[in-house]
Design a protein around this motif. Structure first.
Motif, PDB file in Angstrom:
ATOM      1  N   TYR A 198     -11.288   4.786   0.960  1.00  0.00           N
ATOM      2  CA  TYR A 198     -10.355   4.689   2.097  1.00  0.00           C
ATOM      3  C   TYR A 198     -10.737   3.541   3.020  1.00  0.00           C
ATOM      4  CZ  TYR A 198      -7.284   8.756   1.771  1.00  0.00           C
ATOM      5  OH  TYR A 198      -6.304   9.637   1.406  1.00  0.00           O
ATOM      6  N   LYS A 199     -12.015   3.482   3.352  1.00  0.00           N
ATOM      7  CA  LYS A 199     -12.430   2.465   4.324  1.00  0.00           C
ATOM      8  C   LYS A 199     -12.187   1.066   3.791  1.00  0.00           C
ATOM      9  CE  LYS A 199     -16.073   3.720   6.124  1.00  0.00           C
ATOM     10  NZ  LYS A 199     -17.544   3.738   6.100  1.00  0.00           N
ATOM     11  N   ASN A 200     -12.483   0.863   2.513  1.00  0.00           N
ATOM     12  CA  ASN A 200     -12.295  -0.462   1.951  1.00  0.00           C
ATOM     13  C   ASN A 200     -10.821  -0.808   1.764  1.00  0.00           C
ATOM     14  OD1 ASN A 200     -14.840  -1.858   1.547  1.00  0.00           O
ATOM     15  ND2 ASN A 200     -15.390  -0.043   0.378  1.00  0.00           N
ATOM     16  N   LEU A 201     -10.031   0.170   1.388  1.00  0.00           N
ATOM     17  CA  LEU A 201      -8.594  -0.113   1.283  1.00  0.00           C
ATOM     18  C   LEU A 201      -8.074  -0.578   2.637  1.00  0.00           C
ATOM     19  CD1 LEU A 201      -7.268   2.789  -0.979  1.00  0.00           C
ATOM     20  CD2 LEU A 201      -7.720   0.406  -1.599  1.00  0.00           C
ATOM     21  N   LYS A 202      -8.493   0.114   3.673  1.00  0.00           N
ATOM     22  CA  LYS A 202      -8.047  -0.284   5.006  1.00  0.00           C
ATOM     23  C   LYS A 202      -8.535  -1.693   5.355  1.00  0.00           C
ATOM     24  CE  LYS A 202      -7.167   2.214   8.696  1.00  0.00           C
ATOM     25  NZ  LYS A 202      -7.197   3.022   9.935  1.00  0.00           N
ATOM     26  N   THR A 203      -9.765  -1.967   5.015  1.00  0.00           N
ATOM     27  CA  THR A 203     -10.298  -3.313   5.240  1.00  0.00           C
ATOM     28  C   THR A 203      -9.486  -4.354   4.477  1.00  0.00           C
ATOM     29  OG1 THR A 203     -12.518  -2.408   5.499  1.00  0.00           O
ATOM     30  CG2 THR A 203     -12.352  -4.760   5.029  1.00  0.00           C
ATOM     31  N   PHE A 204      -9.176  -4.045   3.225  1.00  0.00           N
ATOM     32  CA  PHE A 204      -8.400  -4.982   2.407  1.00  0.00           C
ATOM     33  C   PHE A 204      -6.997  -5.196   3.000  1.00  0.00           C
ATOM     34  CE2 PHE A 204     -10.963  -3.592  -1.587  1.00  0.00           C
ATOM     35  CZ  PHE A 204     -12.029  -4.366  -1.161  1.00  0.00           C
ATOM     36  N   LEU A 205      -6.425  -4.122   3.496  1.00  0.00           N
ATOM     37  CA  LEU A 205      -5.095  -4.261   4.110  1.00  0.00           C
ATOM     38  C   LEU A 205      -5.186  -5.126   5.361  1.00  0.00           C
ATOM     39  CD1 LEU A 205      -3.782  -0.590   3.739  1.00  0.00           C
ATOM     40  CD2 LEU A 205      -3.081  -2.598   2.411  1.00  0.00           C
ATOM     41  N   ASP A 206      -6.223  -4.905   6.147  1.00  0.00           N
ATOM     42  CA  ASP A 206      -6.391  -5.672   7.384  1.00  0.00           C
ATOM     43  C   ASP A 206      -6.581  -7.155   7.108  1.00  0.00           C
ATOM     44  OD1 ASP A 206      -6.125  -3.413   8.876  1.00  0.00           O
ATOM     45  OD2 ASP A 206      -8.260  -3.127   9.239  1.00  0.00           O
ATOM     46  N   THR A 207      -7.295  -7.463   6.034  1.00  0.00           N
ATOM     47  CA  THR A 207      -7.583  -8.862   5.745  1.00  0.00           C
ATOM     48  C   THR A 207      -6.542  -9.487   4.824  1.00  0.00           C
ATOM     49  OG1 THR A 207      -9.007  -8.176   3.919  1.00  0.00           O
ATOM     50  CG2 THR A 207     -10.063  -8.556   6.036  1.00  0.00           C
ATOM     51  N   GLY A 208      -5.535  -8.702   4.426  1.00  0.00           N
ATOM     52  CA  GLY A 208      -4.471  -9.260   3.610  1.00  0.00           C
ATOM     53  C   GLY A 208      -4.797  -9.353   2.134  1.00  0.00           C
ATOM     54  N   LEU A 209      -5.898  -8.749   1.718  1.00  0.00           N
ATOM     55  CA  LEU A 209      -6.236  -8.756   0.300  1.00  0.00           C
ATOM     56  C   LEU A 209      -5.329  -7.814  -0.475  1.00  0.00           C
ATOM     57  CD1 LEU A 209     -10.090  -8.983   0.373  1.00  0.00           C
ATOM     58  CD2 LEU A 209      -8.604 -10.234  -1.190  1.00  0.00           C
ATOM     59  N   LEU A 210      -4.863  -6.794   0.196  1.00  0.00           N
ATOM     60  CA  LEU A 210      -3.868  -5.889  -0.376  1.00  0.00           C
ATOM     61  C   LEU A 210      -2.744  -5.734   0.644  1.00  0.00           C
ATOM     62  CD1 LEU A 210      -6.073  -3.005  -1.858  1.00  0.00           C
ATOM     63  CD2 LEU A 210      -5.037  -4.918  -3.104  1.00  0.00           C
ATOM     64  N   ARG A 211      -1.640  -5.186   0.177  1.00  0.00           N
ATOM     65  CA  ARG A 211      -0.532  -4.889   1.073  1.00  0.00           C
ATOM     66  C   ARG A 211      -0.157  -3.423   0.976  1.00  0.00           C
ATOM     67  NH1 ARG A 211       4.416  -9.185   1.271  1.00  0.00           N
ATOM     68  NH2 ARG A 211       3.366 -10.793   2.513  1.00  0.00           N
ATOM     69  N   GLU A 212       0.379  -2.925   2.077  1.00  0.00           N
ATOM     70  CA  GLU A 212       0.850  -1.570   2.085  1.00  0.00           C
ATOM     71  C   GLU A 212       2.267  -1.567   1.537  1.00  0.00           C
ATOM     72  OE1 GLU A 212      -0.164  -0.021   5.900  1.00  0.00           O
ATOM     73  OE2 GLU A 212       0.624   1.961   5.446  1.00  0.00           O
ATOM     74  N   VAL A 213       2.551  -0.652   0.619  1.00  0.00           N
ATOM     75  CA  VAL A 213       3.889  -0.623   0.044  1.00  0.00           C
ATOM     76  C   VAL A 213       4.912  -0.276   1.111  1.00  0.00           C
ATOM     77  CG1 VAL A 213       5.421   0.543  -1.568  1.00  0.00           C
ATOM     78  CG2 VAL A 213       3.120  -0.066  -2.277  1.00  0.00           C
ATOM     79  N   SER A 214       4.628   0.764   1.865  1.00  0.00           N
ATOM     80  CA  SER A 214       5.561   1.163   2.910  1.00  0.00           C
ATOM     81  C   SER A 214       4.840   1.367   4.234  1.00  0.00           C
ATOM     82  CB  SER A 214       6.271   2.454   2.511  1.00  0.00           C
ATOM     83  OG  SER A 214       7.010   2.933   3.607  1.00  0.00           O
ATOM     84  N   PRO A 215       4.871   0.344   5.085  1.00  0.00           N
ATOM     85  CA  PRO A 215       4.176   0.417   6.371  1.00  0.00           C
ATOM     86  C   PRO A 215       4.699   1.554   7.253  1.00  0.00           C
ATOM     87  CG  PRO A 215       4.805  -1.831   5.872  1.00  0.00           C
ATOM     88  CD  PRO A 215       5.474  -0.965   4.864  1.00  0.00           C
ATOM     89  N   MET A 216       5.650   2.296   6.735  1.00  0.00           N
ATOM     90  CA  MET A 216       6.226   3.405   7.470  1.00  0.00           C
ATOM     91  C   MET A 216       5.448   4.692   7.303  1.00  0.00           C
ATOM     92  SD  MET A 216       8.645   3.021   9.293  1.00  0.00           S
ATOM     93  CE  MET A 216       8.712   4.800   9.433  1.00  0.00           C
ATOM     94  N   HIS A 217       4.562   4.736   6.323  1.00  0.00           N
ATOM     95  CA  HIS A 217       3.976   6.015   5.958  1.00  0.00           C
ATOM     96  C   HIS A 217       3.102   6.594   7.081  1.00  0.00           C
ATOM     97  CE1 HIS A 217      -0.200   5.165   5.647  1.00  0.00           C
ATOM     98  NE2 HIS A 217      -0.386   6.380   5.285  1.00  0.00           N
ATOM     99  N   GLY A 218       2.585   7.776   6.864  1.00  0.00           N
ATOM    100  CA  GLY A 218       1.716   8.407   7.848  1.00  0.00           C
ATOM    101  C   GLY A 218       2.247   9.781   8.162  1.00  0.00           C
ATOM    102  N   SER A 219       3.532   9.818   8.446  1.00  0.00           N
ATOM    103  CA  SER A 219       4.160  11.126   8.550  1.00  0.00           C
ATOM    104  C   SER A 219       5.653  10.975   8.315  1.00  0.00           C
ATOM    105  CB  SER A 219       3.842  11.774   9.903  1.00  0.00           C
ATOM    106  OG  SER A 219       4.970  11.866  10.707  1.00  0.00           O
ATOM    107  N   LEU A 220       6.256  12.072   7.964  1.00  0.00           N
ATOM    108  CA  LEU A 220       7.694  12.103   7.698  1.00  0.00           C
ATOM    109  C   LEU A 220       8.486  11.597   8.891  1.00  0.00           C
ATOM    110  CD1 LEU A 220      10.121  13.230   5.982  1.00  0.00           C
ATOM    111  CD2 LEU A 220       9.735  15.399   7.141  1.00  0.00           C
ATOM    112  N   ARG A 221       9.518  10.822   8.640  1.00  0.00           N
ATOM    113  CA  ARG A 221      10.429  10.395   9.702  1.00  0.00           C
ATOM    114  C   ARG A 221      11.832  10.719   9.230  1.00  0.00           C
ATOM    115  NH1 ARG A 221       7.722   6.370  12.956  1.00  0.00           N
ATOM    116  NH2 ARG A 221       9.647   6.250  14.154  1.00  0.00           N
ATOM    117  N   VAL A 222      12.571  11.435  10.055  1.00  0.00           N
ATOM    118  CA  VAL A 222      13.919  11.802   9.633  1.00  0.00           C
ATOM    119  C   VAL A 222      14.969  11.007  10.380  1.00  0.00           C
ATOM    120  CG1 VAL A 222      13.242  14.109   8.915  1.00  0.00           C
ATOM    121  CG2 VAL A 222      14.088  13.727  11.239  1.00  0.00           C
ATOM    122  N   ASP A 223      16.114  10.879   9.731  1.00  0.00           N
ATOM    123  CA  ASP A 223      17.197  10.057  10.235  1.00  0.00           C
ATOM    124  C   ASP A 223      18.451  10.911  10.306  1.00  0.00           C
ATOM    125  OD1 ASP A 223      19.006   8.011  10.786  1.00  0.00           O
ATOM    126  OD2 ASP A 223      17.859   6.581   9.577  1.00  0.00           O
TER     127      ASP A 223
END
Ligand SMILES: [Mn+2]
Ligand SMILES: [Mn+2]
Ligand SMILES: [Zn+2]
Ligand SMILES: [Zn+2]
Lengths: 154, 154
Positions: free
Chosen positions: A67-92
DNA sequence: TTATTAAACAATAAATATTATCATTCGTCA
DNA sequence: TGACGAATGATAATATTTATTGTTTAATAA
């Protein structure tokens, strides 16, 4: 674009070392294996799935490290988040098709009506047998408030 | 499109009762308030945020009831999920801009290169002061496997 | 190479998000 | 109105993610 053509295995790992250096990240065995594993999976995997794979090569690694490294990679742009919306359900409450403008910092979501966009047009066929239900365009960035502030309000 | 014009409060609640009936859902006080609350919020809220609001009118409601009804509403199409991708983090080793074809059942994500799509074009300006970082198109539907099967594999 | 130091690690606890269980209450329909 | 299945509230359980801490490791320079 053939992604496989552009980023060969070796190039990606070379790039990885380079970028770690630039970001001031120590080059650890775990890091390299985590990155290479994600890179090889090519399936937009979850931390859990990555953990399972990495464990085959590093039986003593901990999920927290993944987890920690994935977050580090996302922060440094080595990886990307597929959906920056995630974390909790959002309804429309709007059930008509429409699009979204999303602030990746405070996670605010603003609507954009279908007709505020030129129709999305594919140049290729979707995968054979795929049953399309809807198509959503998401514009990611910083809302005015977050663009002004220095860091992470919420 | 002005959403507010189309769905007036009363219409929406009428529609809600209608749809509950059609779906064989009992019309409970809680349900109506949860739905009306989401409808009035118009901010793509989380279950927790909805719970806080609903509690002002129904102090004894439980968070579980909110979750269960939101899920019911999503199943019956009374509400929509903003990002059918949510649930857990998904990372992407491809850091170049590209798009996704997503199966809402098994959550498989397939890449679609930038050039496999006509460029996305806005007919309006983004909200004033919004700093755009990237634009992602997501095609939601059922992958061949899931389209064939009767229900929820994973 | 070795000593120094900051960063990263594994183990674990804690926090957050979501789902399941179950006894009681409520809405529906005859 | 009364029977019955569905929904609710309370609570436990699970899943996901983050924080804490003592130990190990990588980077740097003598
Ligand atoms: Mn919306
Ligand atoms: Mn991708
Ligand atoms: Zn913001
Ligand atoms: Zn599928």
């Amino acid at each position: 674009m053939e992604f496989s053509a552009v980023d060969s295995e070796k190039f990606a790992v070379q790039e990885f070392r380079e970028r770690c250096r630039n970001a001031g990240l120590a080059l650890t065995h775990q890091r390299e294996i985590i990155f290479r594993t994600v890179y090889e999976m090519r399936s937009h995997p979850t931390p859990e799935a990555i953990y399972e794979r990495v464990r085959e090569q590093l039986p003593s690694i901990s999920l927290g490290t993944v987890y920690k490294n994935l977050k580090t990679f996302l922060d440094t742009g080595l990886l990307r988040e597929v959906s920056p919306m995630h974390g909790s359900l959002r309804v429309d409450a709007i059930t008509e098709d429409h699009h979204h403008v999303v602030c990746t910092q405070c996670r605010m979501v603003v609507d954009l009506g279908e007709e505020e966009l030129e129709p999305v047009r594919l140049r290729v066929q979707l995968p054979d047998g795929f049953v399309l239900k809807r198509c959503v365009v998401e514009f990611y960035g910083l809302c005015p408030r977050c663009a002004a502030k220095p860091d992470k309000p919420r």
